[in-house]
Design a protein around this motif. Structure first.
Motif, PDB file in Angstrom:
ATOM      1  N   GLY A  73       2.252   4.196  -1.932  1.00 52.94           N
ATOM      2  CA  GLY A  73       1.342   3.065  -2.096  1.00 52.94           C
ATOM      3  C   GLY A  73      -0.088   3.419  -1.783  1.00 52.94           C
ATOM      4  N   LEU A  74      -0.288   4.381  -0.880  1.00 53.77           N
ATOM      5  CA  LEU A  74      -1.643   4.787  -0.511  1.00 53.77           C
ATOM      6  C   LEU A  74      -2.223   5.834  -1.449  1.00 53.77           C
ATOM      7  N   LEU A  75      -1.359   6.575  -2.157  1.00 55.72           N
ATOM      8  CA  LEU A  75      -1.830   7.721  -2.927  1.00 55.72           C
ATOM      9  C   LEU A  75      -1.716   7.564  -4.447  1.00 55.72           C
ATOM     10  N   LEU A  76      -0.734   6.826  -4.908  1.00 56.32           N
ATOM     11  CA  LEU A  76      -0.405   6.836  -6.332  1.00 56.32           C
ATOM     12  C   LEU A  76      -0.903   5.599  -7.054  1.00 56.32           C
ATOM     13  N   ARG A  77      -0.939   5.722  -8.392  1.00 61.94           N
ATOM     14  CA  ARG A  77      -1.259   4.583  -9.231  1.00 61.94           C
ATOM     15  C   ARG A  77      -0.029   3.688  -9.374  1.00 61.94           C
ATOM     16  N   PRO A  78      -0.229   2.423  -9.765  1.00 59.66           N
ATOM     17  CA  PRO A  78       0.925   1.518  -9.889  1.00 59.66           C
ATOM     18  C   PRO A  78       2.015   2.042 -10.817  1.00 59.66           C
ATOM     19  N   SER A 113      18.179  -3.157   6.011  1.00 59.35           N
ATOM     20  CA  SER A 113      17.530  -1.926   5.548  1.00 59.35           C
ATOM     21  C   SER A 113      16.923  -2.120   4.165  1.00 59.35           C
ATOM     22  N   VAL A 114      17.692  -2.791   3.291  1.00 57.00           N
ATOM     23  CA  VAL A 114      17.186  -3.040   1.942  1.00 57.00           C
ATOM     24  C   VAL A 114      15.949  -3.936   1.983  1.00 57.00           C
ATOM     25  N   LEU A 115      15.951  -4.940   2.866  1.00 56.95           N
ATOM     26  CA  LEU A 115      14.795  -5.832   2.980  1.00 56.95           C
ATOM     27  C   LEU A 115      13.567  -5.086   3.491  1.00 56.95           C
ATOM     28  N   VAL A 116      13.756  -4.191   4.472  1.00 63.04           N
ATOM     29  CA  VAL A 116      12.621  -3.417   5.000  1.00 63.04           C
ATOM     30  C   VAL A 116      12.018  -2.547   3.910  1.00 63.04           C
ATOM     31  N   VAL A 117      12.856  -1.819   3.198  1.00 63.59           N
ATOM     32  CA  VAL A 117      12.362  -0.942   2.128  1.00 63.59           C
ATOM     33  C   VAL A 117      11.684  -1.760   1.035  1.00 63.59           C
ATOM     34  N   THR A 118      12.273  -2.906   0.690  1.00 59.54           N
ATOM     35  CA  THR A 118      11.681  -3.748  -0.355  1.00 59.54           C
ATOM     36  C   THR A 118      10.335  -4.308   0.077  1.00 59.54           C
ATOM     37  N   ALA A 119      10.231  -4.743   1.337  1.00 61.02           N
ATOM     38  CA  ALA A 119       8.963  -5.298   1.832  1.00 61.02           C
ATOM     39  C   ALA A 119       7.860  -4.241   1.827  1.00 61.02           C
ATOM     40  N   VAL A 120       8.198  -3.030   2.257  1.00 60.91           N
ATOM     41  CA  VAL A 120       7.207  -1.949   2.235  1.00 60.91           C
ATOM     42  C   VAL A 120       6.826  -1.600   0.804  1.00 60.91           C
ATOM     43  N   ALA A 121       7.788  -1.642  -0.102  1.00 55.49           N
ATOM     44  CA  ALA A 121       7.497  -1.343  -1.506  1.00 55.49           C
ATOM     45  C   ALA A 121       6.546  -2.365  -2.107  1.00 55.49           C
ATOM     46  N   LEU A 122       6.770  -3.649  -1.823  1.00 53.90           N
ATOM     47  CA  LEU A 122       5.876  -4.683  -2.337  1.00 53.90           C
ATOM     48  C   LEU A 122       4.473  -4.537  -1.759  1.00 53.90           C
ATOM     49  N   THR A 123       4.410  -4.222  -0.466  1.00 58.14           N
ATOM     50  CA  THR A 123       3.096  -4.015   0.158  1.00 58.14           C
ATOM     51  C   THR A 123       2.364  -2.841  -0.481  1.00 58.14           C
ATOM     52  N   ILE A 126       1.049  -3.802  -3.935  1.00 57.83           N
ATOM     53  CA  ILE A 126      -0.158  -4.641  -3.853  1.00 57.83           C
ATOM     54  C   ILE A 126      -1.380  -3.797  -3.533  1.00 57.83           C
ATOM     55  N   ILE A 127      -1.230  -2.849  -2.604  1.00 58.13           N
ATOM     56  CA  ILE A 127      -2.353  -1.968  -2.253  1.00 58.13           C
ATOM     57  C   ILE A 127      -2.770  -1.130  -3.454  1.00 58.13           C
ATOM     58  N   ALA A 128      -1.802  -0.588  -4.161  1.00 59.84           N
ATOM     59  CA  ALA A 128      -2.114   0.254  -5.323  1.00 59.84           C
ATOM     60  C   ALA A 128      -2.789  -0.550  -6.425  1.00 59.84           C
ATOM     61  N   GLN A 129      -2.314  -1.761  -6.680  1.00 57.34           N
ATOM     62  CA  GLN A 129      -2.925  -2.585  -7.718  1.00 57.34           C
ATOM     63  C   GLN A 129      -4.338  -2.987  -7.340  1.00 57.34           C
ATOM     64  N   PHE A 130      -4.555  -3.306  -6.067  1.00 54.46           N
ATOM     65  CA  PHE A 130      -5.908  -3.654  -5.630  1.00 54.46           C
ATOM     66  C   PHE A 130      -6.842  -2.463  -5.769  1.00 54.46           C
ATOM     67  N   ARG A 131      -6.355  -1.274  -5.381  1.00 57.21           N
ATOM     68  CA  ARG A 131      -7.188  -0.078  -5.494  1.00 57.21           C
ATOM     69  C   ARG A 131      -7.507   0.226  -6.952  1.00 57.21           C
ATOM     70  N   VAL A 136     -11.515   2.284  -6.915  1.00 54.40           N
ATOM     71  CA  VAL A 136     -11.830   3.244  -5.862  1.00 54.40           C
ATOM     72  C   VAL A 136     -10.774   4.329  -5.861  1.00 54.40           C
ATOM     73  N   PRO A 137     -11.126   5.562  -6.179  1.00 51.99           N
ATOM     74  CA  PRO A 137     -10.134   6.634  -6.207  1.00 51.99           C
ATOM     75  C   PRO A 137      -9.660   6.978  -4.806  1.00 51.99           C
ATOM     76  N   TRP A 138      -8.357   7.249  -4.689  1.00 48.97           N
ATOM     77  CA  TRP A 138      -7.847   7.534  -3.352  1.00 48.97           C
ATOM     78  C   TRP A 138      -8.392   8.833  -2.790  1.00 48.97           C
ATOM     79  N   ARG A 139      -8.768   9.795  -3.665  1.00 45.50           N
ATOM     80  CA  ARG A 139      -9.227  11.085  -3.155  1.00 45.50           C
ATOM     81  C   ARG A 139     -10.576  10.996  -2.469  1.00 45.50           C
ATOM     82  N   ARG A 140     -11.404  10.036  -2.888  1.00 50.58           N
ATOM     83  CA  ARG A 140     -12.715   9.895  -2.274  1.00 50.58           C
ATOM     84  C   ARG A 140     -12.944   8.510  -1.680  1.00 50.58           C
ATOM     85  N   GLY A 141     -11.998   7.608  -1.903  1.00 53.93           N
ATOM     86  CA  GLY A 141     -12.212   6.240  -1.464  1.00 53.93           C
ATOM     87  C   GLY A 141     -12.418   6.113   0.031  1.00 53.93           C
TER      88      GLY A 141
END
Length: 376
Positions: A73-78, A113-123, A126-131, A136-141
């Protein structure tokens, strides 16, 4: 001829290769390059974690898959992130099949466990779509805001003054943030004989006013010294009007100081008066010029007030956050500021700007700026 044709083709090939490398480098630093390498690196951790979970579920629970998902989520595109999520889902299914039903014992793939992984995935999504939306490119953002803050600081530096003069500026944004709605631009004109400094307070505070403050500081820095002193505020007023901002007004005070004679003129656009310390009498005098707010109406006129800085005299310009609070009016705040400034008369005003803000308005939730100019 054949050799010349071969040499021409070779030079063209080198030229195209050089352009390709240059474009790839630009795309990389802009964040436009492919992120397949990052996707591959993060995706490889998923089977490794799944295998570790099957072998040692007590030490590596199924919810550990949230770690590569968060990194993605912090590094990749949606689009790439969806592929990572698909791989994570397959890993969860494989872990569940290998470990058995969660009712048979601990360290199984549980609904939690499934809920934790799913919640982190949704978060992460959202971060990737906002970026991606912001661009703002992650390499220099992560360095863009830091670089922006440093550029503002460099732009706000006061020019070096000749012997016998000292000037300093202190700026403290609201809430301890890095960006402020107050700014100072200054330069020396007329062959270095005249110091021109502009202190501006943009409507709003903190991050709300930071973007407008950044735009105005760049524009004012370009106007300052390029126009006659009496034309500056008029041009600045026209610039604000052309922006058509909903909350687009600002106050500003323009100091024009002759560094040889000590004569100066203050031109104000709805700004607070400056205060001058007369070393001969030890008294402070308000210097109030007349003029409307910037960005209110076209054709505004600004009338200055003149004065002279003699040996030992001090001139202070400041924004309202320094002297006005909800439980203290401007007059009381200015009296307190001048009272605190009297303590520096004997020792000198070098280093006084920051200490005065600390003494007068340390915990005020507003942008505060103070410009001190003194003649030794």
């Amino acid at each position: 001829m054949a050799r010349e044709g071969l040499g021409l083709r070779w030079s063209r090939w080198l030229h195209r290769a050089r352009l390709g490398v240059r474009r790839s480098a630009v795309d990389y630093f802009r964040g436009d390059a492919s992120d397949w390498a990052g996707l591959a690196a993060v995706a490889l951790t998923i089977p490794a974690l799944a295998w570790t979970t099957v072998l040692m579920p007590e030490w590596c629970p199924p919810s550990a898959l949230a770690l590569p998902i968060l990194a993605g989520g912090l590094l990749l595109r949606p689009a790439s992130l969806l592929l990572l999520y698909a791989a994570s889902a397959v890993a969860l299914v494989a872990e569940s099949a290998a470990l058995g039903p969660y009712r048979e014992g601990p360290a199984r793939v549980t609904p939690g466990s499934v809920l934790v992984v799913t919640a982190v995935a949704l978060t992460g999504l959202i971060i990737a779509q906002f970026r991606a939306r912001v661009g703002v490119p992650w390499r220099r953002g992560h360095t863009m805001l830091f670089d922006l803050r440093e550029r503002i600081r460099v732009q706000s530096r006061l020019p070096r003054l000749p012997g016998g003069w000292h000037a300093e500026m202190a700026l403290r944004p609201a809430g301890g943030q890095s960006f402020s709605g107050d700014f100072v631009v200054a330069t020396r004109t007329s062959g270095g004989r005249v110091l021109e400094a502009v202190l501006t307070d943009v409507s709003g505070k903190g991050m709300d006013a930071a973007s407008r403050s950044l735009l105005l500081s760049g524009a004012f820095g370009g106007l300052l010294g390029s126009l006659p002193p009496h034309a500056f505020l008029g041009a600045a007023n026209g610039y604000l009007l052309r922006q058509n901002w909903e909350e687009g007004f600002a106050t500003s005070v323009h100091l024009v100081l002759d560094l040889e004679s000590g004569d100066y003129e203050l031109l104000s656009a709805g700004h607070l008066p400056g205060v001058q310390l007369h070393a001969g009498t030890g008294r402070w005098e308000e210097k109030s010029a007349e003029g409307p707010l910037l960005g209110v109406y076209d054709g505004a006129e600004f009338h200055g007030v003149k004065g002279t800085l003699r040996s030992g005299d001090v001139l202070m310009l400041f924004t309202d956050g320094l002297v006005e609070t909800s439980d203290r009016d401007i007059t009381e705040g200015m009296d307190r500021l001048m009272g605190e400034a009297d303590r520096f008369v004997a020792t000198g005003f070098r280093g006084s700007a920051w200490r005065l803000i600390e003494a007068v308005a340390k915990d005020v939730n507003d942008d505060r700026a103070l410009l001190v100019v003194c003649r030794d």
